[in-house]
Design a protein around this motif. Structure first.
Motif, PDB file in Angstrom:
ATOM      1  N   ILE A  78       0.859  -1.184   0.000  1.00 32.57           N
ATOM      2  CA  ILE A  78       0.000   0.000   0.000  1.00 32.57           C
ATOM      3  C   ILE A  78       0.894   1.232   0.000  1.00 32.57           C
ATOM      4  N   ASN A  79       0.274   2.378  -0.225  1.00 32.13           N
ATOM      5  CA  ASN A  79       0.998   3.640  -0.175  1.00 32.13           C
ATOM      6  C   ASN A  79       0.484   4.502   0.961  1.00 32.13           C
ATOM      7  N   GLN A 104       6.416  10.429   1.093  1.00 32.88           N
ATOM      8  CA  GLN A 104       5.439   9.385   0.781  1.00 32.88           C
ATOM      9  C   GLN A 104       6.166   8.057   0.885  1.00 32.88           C
ATOM     10  N   SER A 111       5.930   3.689   0.368  1.00 30.24           N
ATOM     11  CA  SER A 111       5.301   2.444  -0.064  1.00 30.24           C
ATOM     12  C   SER A 111       5.728   1.366   0.913  1.00 30.24           C
ATOM     13  N   MET A 158       7.037   4.508  -8.620  1.00 34.88           N
ATOM     14  CA  MET A 158       5.717   3.905  -8.694  1.00 34.88           C
ATOM     15  C   MET A 158       5.210   4.137 -10.109  1.00 34.88           C
ATOM     16  N   PRO A 215      -9.363   1.123  -5.059  1.00 28.18           N
ATOM     17  CA  PRO A 215      -7.940   1.385  -4.816  1.00 28.18           C
ATOM     18  C   PRO A 215      -7.329   2.200  -5.958  1.00 28.18           C
ATOM     19  N   SER A 240      -4.265   5.733  -4.522  1.00 30.24           N
ATOM     20  CA  SER A 240      -3.453   5.319  -3.365  1.00 30.24           C
ATOM     21  C   SER A 240      -3.925   5.967  -2.074  1.00 30.24           C
ATOM     22  N   ASN A 241      -5.246   5.979  -1.842  1.00 27.31           N
ATOM     23  CA  ASN A 241      -5.777   6.785  -0.755  1.00 27.31           C
ATOM     24  C   ASN A 241      -6.455   6.028   0.369  1.00 27.31           C
TER      25      ASN A 241
END
Length: 413
Positions: A43-44, A97, A99, A196, A303, A306-307
Motif C-alpha cells: 500500500i501507499n 510518501q 510504499s 511507482m 484502490p 493510493s488513498n
C-alpha cells in the motif's frame, strides 16, 4: 471516557494510537481474528497520512519498513511515458510518501498500541456481533462477552459488522466488473529504484512499486497489480483467493517494456491473489447515537489514487481530536463526521471516475496506437490540472497540507 474500537486493522490501530496521544487512554481494540498476522501486499502512505504518523512519533519505524517513493509515472500499454511527477519531499511537501507492505505496517501499529496502551489494549478473537445503546453509553457484544463503553468506533473493514448494524438493508459491496490480481516479486530495481508506475490503456492496467530497499544482492521486493474486466455472469465466487500466476499471464503475458518486463515480474511472483474492484455507496450518516464508523467501514473506495489507508489514518486523527476537544460525545462525533464524511465521499466518487489515473484512458482514447509527442495528445497543462484536482479533492495538495493546522491535541513529541 472509554472507547471501544471494532477492528484491529490500520484504521482501528491508528484510532487507538490517536486517542491515546490526545489523552484518551481507556481504549480497547476488538479484533476478530485469533492472532493478527502480517498478511496482504503493498500500500501507499501519502504525505497527509505520513504527517499524522510523524506526529504520532512513528515515522522512523515506518521509514525502516518501507520505501520513500521518488516519483509516480503513468505510461501507455506500450510503455510510453504519459506523465511523471515527483512525490513527497521532492515536490515540496514537508513529509515524504512511503510504499510499505500492508501486513508489516499493521504489525508495526499493533506493537505500538501494545507498548503505549498496554498488552491488554487489543483483544483478539473478539468479533463484534451487536451493540445496544443506553442513556449513557453503548453495550457491545463481542466474543461471547458484553462490554460497556462511552463510544463505539466501527473500523472493521468493508464488510463491517458495525456498518451492517447501522445500515441493515445495504447488501454486499458494489462490484464494477473489474478484477485485480496482486502479488509481490523479488527482482532487480527498475527506473529510479523508487518509482511507482501505472501503465495501461483504460481497460487493462499494470501497477508496480517497490516496498523494500535492496537486499545484499541488490534485489528489491516489488508490489504489483494487474487489472482488467472479467465476465463472471454476476457470480462473485471466492474473492481474495490465491490464484495461479498463469491466470494472470493469460491476459498480461505479452506485456514487456524496455524498462520493465511485466510478464516476467508476474511470472516470478511469490504468490498471486485475486480481488474484486469493489466499493460501497456513501452513507447519509455515519453516527447513530454514540456509535460511528471509520476507514473502509465508513467509506470503502476503489484502490485508485493510493488513498484508502491514508484516509483511514486521517479519520483516526480527526476523530481523536474531536473527542478530546468537545465536551459532549455526540457533538464530538458530529464534528468528526462533518469534517470527514464530505471529503471521503468526494474521493469515493472521484475514484469511480478513475481519479488521476484518467490520464491513461485519455492517452489511449486519443492515440490508441501510441504517440510520437505526448504533448500533442495530452498537453502538459491538462495533465497537471488532473493531478492537482485530485490532490485537492483528497486533501493532499502541498500548500494546503503544509499550512493546515495540526490535529494533535497535546504537544507533538
Amino acid at each position: 471516557m472509554k472507547v471501544i474500537v471494532a477492528g484491529g486493522g490500520i484504521g482501528g490501530l491508528a484510532a487507538a494510537l490517536s486517542l491515546h496521544a490526545a489523552g484518551i487512554t481507556d481504549v480497547l481494540v476488538l479484533e476478530a481474528v485469533p492472532e493478527p498476522a502480517p498478511l496482504g501486499v503493498g500500500i501507499n502512505l501519502l504525505p497527509h497520512a505520513v504527517r499524522e504518523l510523524t506526529e504520532l512519533g512513528l515515522v522512523d519505524r515506518v521509514a525502516a519498513i518501507g520505501v520513500e517513493t521518488a516519483e509516480l509515472s503513468y505510461f501507455t500499454r506500450f510503455g510510453q511515458r504519459i506523465w511523471t511527477e515527483p512525490r513527497g519531499l521532492a515536490v515540496g511537501y514537508r513529509w515524504p510518501q512511503y510504499s510499505v507492505h500492508r501486513g508489516r505496517l499493521q504489525m508495526l501499529l499493533l506493537a505500538a498500541v501494545r507498548e503505549r496502551l498496554g498488552p491488554g489494549a487489543v483483544r483478539t478473537g473478539a468479533r463484534v456481533t451487536g451493540f445496544t445503546q443506553t442513556a449513557g453509553g453503548v453495550v457491545v457484544a463481542a466474543g461471547g462477552a458484553e462490554l460497556r463503553c462511552d463510544v463505539l468506533v466501527g473500523a472493521d473493514g468493508i464488510n463491517a459488522a458495525t456498518r451492517a448494524l447501522l445500515a441493515p438493508d445495504e447488501g454486499p459491496p458494489r462490484w464494477n466488473g473489474l478484477v485485480l490480481w496482486r502479488g509481490t516479486t523479488t527482482m532487480k530495481p527498475y527506473l529510479t529504484g523508487r518509482s511507482m508506475i501505472m501503465a495501461g490503456d483504460g481497460v487493462e492496467k499494470f501497477v508496480a512499486y517497490p516496498i523494500s530497499g535492496p537486499d545484499d544482492r541488490g534485489d528489491v521486493l516489488v508490489n504489483w497489480i494487474a487489472e482488467r474486466p472479467v465476465d463472471r455472469a454476476g457470480a462473485r465466487g471466492d474473492w481474495n483467493r490465491r490464484v495461479d500466476v498463469a491466470d494472470v499471464l493469460a491476459h498480461f503475458g505479452d506485456w514487456a517494456f524496455d524498462w520493465l518486463d511485466v510478464a516476467g515480474t508476474i511470472r516470478a511472483a511469490h504468490a498471486a491473489f485475486e480481488y474484486p474492484m469493489v466499493d460501497r455507496d456513501p452513507l447519509p450518516r455515519w453516527r447513530d447515537g454514540r456509535v460511528t464508523l471509520l476507514g473502509d467501514a465508513a467509506h470503502a473506495m476503489y484502490p485508485i489514487g493510493s488513498n484508502g489507508a491514508s484516509q483511514a489514518v486521517l479519520d483516526a486523527r480527526v476523530l481523536a481530536h474531536a473527542l478530546a476537544t468537545h465536551g459532549d460525545v455526540e457533538e464530538a462525533l458530529d464534528a468528526y463526521e462533518d469534517a470527514r464524511r464530505p471529503p471521503t465521499t468526494a474521493i469515493l466518487e472521484a475514484n469511480r471516475r478513475l481519479g488521476p489515473e484518467i490520464v491513461i484512458k485519455l492517452a489511449h482514447d486519443r492515440a490508441p496506437g501510441g504517440f510520437d509527442d505526448v504533448d500533442r495528445v495530452l498537453p502538459m497543462a491538462e495533465r497537471a490540472a488532473i493531478a492537482l484536482r485530485y490532490k485537492q479533492t483528497a486533501g493532499f495538495a502541498p500548500e494546503l497540507l503544509n499550512e493546515r493546522a495540526s490535529y494533535s491535541v497535546l504537544p507533538v513529541p
